[in-house]
Design an enzyme around this catalytic site. Structure first.
Site, mmCIF file in Angstrom:
data_model
loop_
_atom_site.group_PDB
_atom_site.id
_atom_site.type_symbol
_atom_site.label_atom_id
_atom_site.label_comp_id
_atom_site.label_asym_id
_atom_site.label_seq_id
_atom_site.Cartn_x
_atom_site.Cartn_y
_atom_site.Cartn_z
ATOM 1 N N GLY A 8 0.788 -1.241 0.000
ATOM 2 C CA GLY A 8 0.000 0.000 0.000
ATOM 3 C C GLY A 8 0.813 1.281 0.000
ATOM 4 N N SER A 9 2.086 1.204 -0.402
ATOM 5 C CA SER A 9 2.895 2.442 -0.372
ATOM 6 C C SER A 9 2.397 3.446 -1.412
ATOM 7 C CB SER A 9 4.386 2.135 -0.568
ATOM 8 O OG SER A 9 4.648 1.696 -1.877
ATOM 9 N N ASN A 10 1.916 2.971 -2.551
ATOM 10 C CA ASN A 10 1.351 3.902 -3.547
ATOM 11 C C ASN A 10 0.060 4.531 -3.029
ATOM 12 O OD1 ASN A 10 2.789 4.097 -6.314
ATOM 13 N ND2 ASN A 10 3.027 1.955 -5.692
ATOM 14 N N MET A 78 -3.743 -7.190 -6.987
ATOM 15 C CA MET A 78 -3.170 -8.349 -7.669
ATOM 16 C C MET A 78 -4.221 -9.321 -8.205
ATOM 17 S SD MET A 78 -0.115 -7.761 -8.001
ATOM 18 C CE MET A 78 1.258 -6.798 -7.388
ATOM 19 N N ARG A 79 -5.242 -8.781 -8.812
ATOM 20 C CA ARG A 79 -6.238 -9.631 -9.484
ATOM 21 C C ARG A 79 -6.575 -9.007 -10.827
ATOM 22 N NH1 ARG A 79 -9.055 -13.411 -6.107
ATOM 23 N NH2 ARG A 79 -8.728 -12.921 -3.902
ATOM 24 N N ILE A 81 -9.099 -7.658 -13.379
ATOM 25 C CA ILE A 81 -10.466 -7.114 -13.348
ATOM 26 C C ILE A 81 -11.262 -7.793 -14.479
ATOM 27 C CG2 ILE A 81 -11.864 -5.005 -13.543
ATOM 28 C CD1 ILE A 81 -10.060 -4.925 -11.070
ATOM 29 N N ASN A 95 -4.115 1.651 -13.895
ATOM 30 C CA ASN A 95 -3.224 0.758 -13.155
ATOM 31 C C ASN A 95 -1.793 1.270 -13.272
ATOM 32 O OD1 ASN A 95 -2.386 -1.676 -11.804
ATOM 33 N ND2 ASN A 95 -1.730 -2.485 -13.787
ATOM 34 N N HIS A 97 2.206 -0.117 -13.214
ATOM 35 C CA HIS A 97 2.975 -1.355 -13.363
ATOM 36 C C HIS A 97 4.466 -1.020 -13.307
ATOM 37 C CE1 HIS A 97 3.612 -5.505 -14.472
ATOM 38 N NE2 HIS A 97 4.579 -5.086 -15.282
HETATM 39 C C1 GAR Z 1 3.896 -1.450 -7.242
HETATM 40 O O1 GAR Z 1 5.251 -1.508 -7.556
HETATM 41 C C2 GAR Z 1 3.060 -1.611 -8.488
HETATM 42 O O2 GAR Z 1 3.639 -1.055 -9.625
HETATM 43 C C3 GAR Z 1 2.962 -3.110 -8.588
HETATM 44 O O3 GAR Z 1 2.782 -3.540 -7.275
HETATM 45 C C4 GAR Z 1 3.485 -2.660 -6.405
HETATM 46 C C5 GAR Z 1 2.575 -2.300 -5.274
HETATM 47 O O4 GAR Z 1 3.299 -1.623 -4.274
HETATM 48 N N1 GAR Z 1 1.889 -3.518 -9.452
HETATM 49 C C6 GAR Z 1 1.955 -4.579 -10.230
HETATM 50 O O5 GAR Z 1 2.911 -5.318 -10.286
HETATM 51 C C7 GAR Z 1 0.722 -4.791 -11.079
HETATM 52 N N2 GAR Z 1 0.954 -5.771 -12.093
HETATM 53 P P1 GAR Z 1 2.541 -0.921 -3.080
HETATM 54 O O6 GAR Z 1 1.521 -1.953 -2.538
HETATM 55 O O7 GAR Z 1 3.607 -0.614 -2.081
HETATM 56 O O8 GAR Z 1 1.846 0.294 -3.605
#
Ligand code: GAR
Length: 192
Positions: A8-10, A78-79, A81, A95, A97
């Site tokens: 959840g850092s984003n 991580m699912r 849609i 999203n 990536h």
């Molecule tokens: C992020 O690096 C995002 O780009 C990636 O998961 C991480 C979530 O980090 N997303 C994917 O790989 C999607 N295919 P966070 O939970 O710390 O925000």
């Protein structure tokens, strides 16, 4: 509305950007599909969190219909849609990536890029379509990989640029000064 499954850092970076006025929008809810650290962050930040259960698709459809968010922001959700949600909410789900798509789609993109020995990698923000990480690209930011970096170093750099750029591009999309031409997302005016 933000959706997450992990750290959840984003999510936290977006909430902070909205509180600092960098992003002129409110994060009304966090949606998670499992127990994860993002829930803890939501509690700390005072953002209501909805946890989807086993019938997550039906529950998500209901949540979307009730809350009608102006934008659904996937941040480590991580699912996949399902198609019917994508069709109903097209151009409303984005999203992030951690690679320069179409390189290294799917899970563990940072590790795959690192192990491949790429010299340049980065992040992609895209609209969600029916495929896996295949939707029209909104933004990409590249970084050169220093050969001395460990995988942890690279992960740190990727997250740094994600946290800096995701809130800004969300603002741009919310402002509506963009259109789509074929597969190309044309941004008329960037904000932030
Ligand atoms: C992020 O690096 C995002 O780009 C990636 O998961 C991480 C979530 O980090 N997303 C994917 O790989 C999607 N295919 P966070 O939970 O710390 O925000």
């Amino acid at each position: 509305m933000i959706m997450a499954s992990g750290n959840g850092s984003n999510f936290e970076a977006i909430v902070k950007a909205s509180r600092e006025g960098i992003l002129k929008a409110n994060v009304r809810n966090l949606i998670v599909d499992r127990s994860c650290y993002a829930e803890e962050r939501a509690r700390r930040l005072g953002i209501p969190c909805i946890k989807l259960g086993r019938k997550w698709v039906e529950e998500l459809e209901q949540v979307l219909d009730e809350l009608r968010p102006s934008l659904v922001v996937l941040a480590g959700f991580m699912r996949i849609i399902p198609e019917r949600i994508v069709r109903k909410w097209r151009w409303k789900i984005i999203n992030i990536h951690p690679s320069l798509l179409p390189a290294f789609p799917g899970m563990h993109a940072i590790e795959k890029a690192y192990k491949h020995g790429v010299k340049v990698t980065g992040i992609t923000v895209h609209f969600v379509d029916e495929g896996v990480d295949t939707g029209p690209i909104i933004l990409q930011k590249a970084i050169e990989v220093d050969p001395r970096w460990t995988l942890d170093d690279l992960e740190g750099k990727i997250h740094e640029i994600e946290h800096a750029w995701y809130p800004r591009i969300i603002q741009t999309i919310l402002n509506g000064r963009w259109y789509v031409e074929g597969r190309r997302v044309v941004i008329e005016e960037y904000t932030g």
